[in-house]
Write a protein that holds these residues in place. Structure first.
Motif, PDB file in Angstrom:
ATOM      1  N   SER A  30       0.820  -1.203   0.000  1.00  0.00           N
ATOM      2  CA  SER A  30       0.000   0.000   0.000  1.00  0.00           C
ATOM      3  C   SER A  30       0.859   1.260   0.000  1.00  0.00           C
ATOM      4  CB  SER A  30      -0.933  -0.015   1.209  1.00  0.00           C
ATOM      5  OG  SER A  30      -1.703   1.163   1.272  1.00  0.00           O
ATOM      6  N   GLN A  33      -4.511   7.379   2.464  1.00  0.00           N
ATOM      7  CA  GLN A  33      -3.451   6.453   2.842  1.00  0.00           C
ATOM      8  C   GLN A  33      -3.347   6.313   4.361  1.00  0.00           C
ATOM      9  OE1 GLN A  33      -1.874   4.489   0.857  1.00  0.00           O
ATOM     10  NE2 GLN A  33      -0.602   3.589   2.473  1.00  0.00           N
ATOM     11  N   GLN A  36      -5.842   6.737   6.406  1.00  0.00           N
ATOM     12  CA  GLN A  36      -7.026   5.953   6.781  1.00  0.00           C
ATOM     13  C   GLN A  36      -6.793   4.459   6.547  1.00  0.00           C
ATOM     14  OE1 GLN A  36     -10.142   7.672   4.402  1.00  0.00           O
ATOM     15  NE2 GLN A  36     -10.484   9.396   5.790  1.00  0.00           N
ATOM     16  N   THR A  37      -6.240   4.113   5.381  1.00  0.00           N
ATOM     17  CA  THR A  37      -5.973   2.711   5.068  1.00  0.00           C
ATOM     18  C   THR A  37      -5.005   2.103   6.074  1.00  0.00           C
ATOM     19  OG1 THR A  37      -6.348   3.072   2.704  1.00  0.00           O
ATOM     20  CG2 THR A  37      -5.053   1.142   3.320  1.00  0.00           C
ATOM     21  N   SER A  75     -17.640   4.909   3.531  1.00  0.00           N
ATOM     22  CA  SER A  75     -16.796   5.462   2.470  1.00  0.00           C
ATOM     23  C   SER A  75     -17.394   6.723   1.882  1.00  0.00           C
ATOM     24  CB  SER A  75     -16.597   4.418   1.357  1.00  0.00           C
ATOM     25  OG  SER A  75     -15.963   3.262   1.857  1.00  0.00           O
ATOM     26  N   TYR A 105      -6.015  -5.873  -1.395  1.00  0.00           N
ATOM     27  CA  TYR A 105      -4.850  -5.112  -0.960  1.00  0.00           C
ATOM     28  C   TYR A 105      -3.563  -5.763  -1.464  1.00  0.00           C
ATOM     29  CZ  TYR A 105      -7.579  -2.250   2.326  1.00  0.00           C
ATOM     30  OH  TYR A 105      -8.454  -1.363   2.892  1.00  0.00           O
TER      31      TYR A 105
END
Length: 553
Positions: A140, A198, A200-201, A247, A468
């Motif tokens: 990621s 990013q 948040q991920t 989202s 992912y």
């Protein structure tokens, strides 16, 4: 614009001399100052890049001073140190290793079968021990840093105020600067949005928020519906709806800013706040109405078809995709836009004549009210077999002449004539089949679920985490699709040119570039990675356009 415009005579005045326009107070100079100005975001970008260079320099100094004692002083560096130290030996042994591999190649069907079995066992063992959470975070962040670097390269281009000589004969400085200002505003929003996304991920992965949400949905499902964890498909659908709603809320500030600040500032937005939220609600409802049964069917197929589920799941998704292609323009898109028959007149007659000339089975010719939301323009062809339709945006009709619009339609018919849509559809099916096959290798890996803090092996979460893992390969495949798409655009341009519309198409491309304030001078690496359509100059070069003069600024 002539060259002499750039060299205005110096006059005795208390105001500073003009650099870009005809006088010190010109709109061109004002726009140039906006484009050149670097704000807080640019300062942050420069600071981060400088900081990384300083850190790299300090690391090199430590390596030079400590040498072989580096792993002892800093144990965390040992894996990297050992890897770098082993590189010369690995490279030196490469020819011998390749020869050994070649000698071990299978020479008959039995050896091939045995090799495949051994590779499969090795892969299965590797999947058992793979550090999934670390891999997801690594992939990621790697993709984020790569794409951010490309966005920064593009941003540097957008700060330029001098036009490339290739476009100086037909793109004024004012137009060029306005396009760059629009691009900079979009770039700023995208960089901030990507950074927030990013973070948040990363938090979602590190703090196991997905399993927590899954558990919370299960608790509420039991409380409200009296269903337990045995109803995995129902829980998956409810989880999907919850993720979609979250989202939407998280992306809402960025969507509002993009529509009512960036697009409005540059004269594109035509939406009201009411229309914006109406579209959002419609999209959410459609996603639930269409997405929920599709997801349920996908999970049901996986449960019922065993280890070969990827074939059946792919067949299901292929049917769904074909169904959506049929119903989207006739049932879904009319919920958002109004489609009226193109009025009688020169334009309609010219398009019908072209369709007849190419034996294109034109059934309907529509004009859509794209201006209700934006001043961006477009035209497209859709439909199967003998029921083809052509749709033209009202904004395109306002911006271009009849010959230019017919040239664009000729381009779109070039896609039809050369089966580009069918090719892209076939490529998409191969992508989907490959994704499902790859997922079949991970679906039963209990270690993957455990690494993310998941009890059991719910297919919905397994597929989510697999996406992912698949991200780097997915980006590579998307790049290949973009290459294919750009090739198709060149071929469609050539088709329209061969119909006799080369000059009109080039003229329309220039007008659309100006009207849409599209980037005139994109970074070549950024455009190669990102664009599904070739940049304007490349398309004009391919058309042999006389507008591309070699004039200097």
């Amino acid at each position: 614009m002539s060259d002499t415009e750039d060299k205005a005579p110096v006059v005795e005045t208390s105001a500073p001399a003009s650099k870009y326009g005809d006088n010190p107070n010109s709109a061109v100079d004002a726009q140039a100052r906006i484009v050149q100005q670097k704000g807080v975001l640019d300062d942050v970008i420069d600071g981060v890049q400088l900081g990384l260079l300083v850190i790299l320099f300090i690391c090199l100094i430590f390596v030079a001073i400590l040498g072989r004692s580096l792993p002892t002083v800093f144990p965390v560096t040992k894996p990297v140190y050992d890897f770098v130290l082993s590189l010369p030996e690995t490279v030196g042994d490469l020819p011998q290793t390749l020869c050994a591999v070649w000698e071990m190649r299978p020479t008959n069907i039995n050896e091939l079968t045995e090799t495949i079995r051994m590779l499969s066992e090795w892969l299965q063992e590797a999947l058992h021990t793979l550090p999934y959470k670390q891999c997801v975070l690594g992939f990621s962040w790697s993709m984020y840093l790569l794409e951010t670097k490309l966005n920064i390269r593009q941003r540097d281009r957008l700060h330029e105020v001098r036009r490339p000589k290739a476009i100086s004969s037909f793109i004024s400085r004012q137009v060029y600067l306005e396009a760059n200002a629009y691009g900079l505003d979009k770039s700023s929003l995208q960089l901030v949005k990507d950074f927030v996304g990013q973070i948040q991920t990363t938090m979602i992965i590190v703090y196991d928020m997905i399993p927590q949400l899954w558990t919370a949905v299960g608790v509420q499902m039991n409380a409200w519906l009296g269903l337990d964890s045995d109803y995995a498909i129902t829980q998956s659908v409810l989880f999907f709806i919850a993720v979609m709603m979250i989202s939407t809320v998280l992306s809402l500030p960025f969507d509002l800013y993009a529509t009512f600040v960036v697009e409005k500032r540059h004269g594109f937005n035509k939406q009201t706040m009411g229309l914006f939220f109406s579209d959002m609600v419609k999209s959410l409802v459609l996603t639930v109405v269409l997405g929920a049964p599709i997801l349920a069917g996908f999970l049901w197929v996986i449960e019922r078809t065993g280890s070969k589920f990827f074939l059946y799941a792919w067949a299901l998704m292929a049917l769904v995709q074909l169904l959506l292609i049929v119903i989207y323009p006739t049932l879904i898109q009319p919920l958002f836009n109004k489609f009226d028959p193109l009025p009688q007149g020169e334009l309609r007659e010219s398009i019908e004549a072209l369709a007849s000339r190419l034996k294109f089975p034109l059934k309907k010719l529509y004009m859509v009210d794209g201006s209700k939301r934006s001043s961006h323009s477009n035209a497209y062809v859709f439909g199967f077999f003998k029921a083809k339709r052509i749709v033209i945006y009202d904004t395109l009709i306002e911006q271009c002449t009849t010959d230019e619009i017919v040239a664009v339609v000729g381009h779109e018919l070039g896609h039809w004539k050369q089966n580009h849509t069918l090719r892209m559809l076939v490529v998409a099916q191969f992508q989907i089949l490959f994704i499902f096959f790859a997922f079949s290798c991970f679906i039963a890996e209990q270690s993957m679920y455990k690494s993310f803090g998941i009890d059991g092996m719910p297919v919905m979460l397994g597929f989510l985490f697999f996406q992912y893992l698949y991200e780097p390969l997915g980006s590579l495949m998307q790049f290949a699709v973009n290459v294919m798409s750009r090739k198709h655009e060149f071929e469609a341009d050539a088709f329209s040119k061969n119909l006799g519309y080369g000059k009109s198409l080039a003229s329309c491309l220039i007008k659309l570039q100006i009207e849409n304030k599209a980037t005139m001078n994109p970074d070549p690496i950024y455009s190669a990675y990102t664009y599904s359509h070739p940049p304007l100059v490349e398309r004009l070069n391919a058309l042999g356009n006389p507008h591309l003069a070699s004039k200097k600024e």
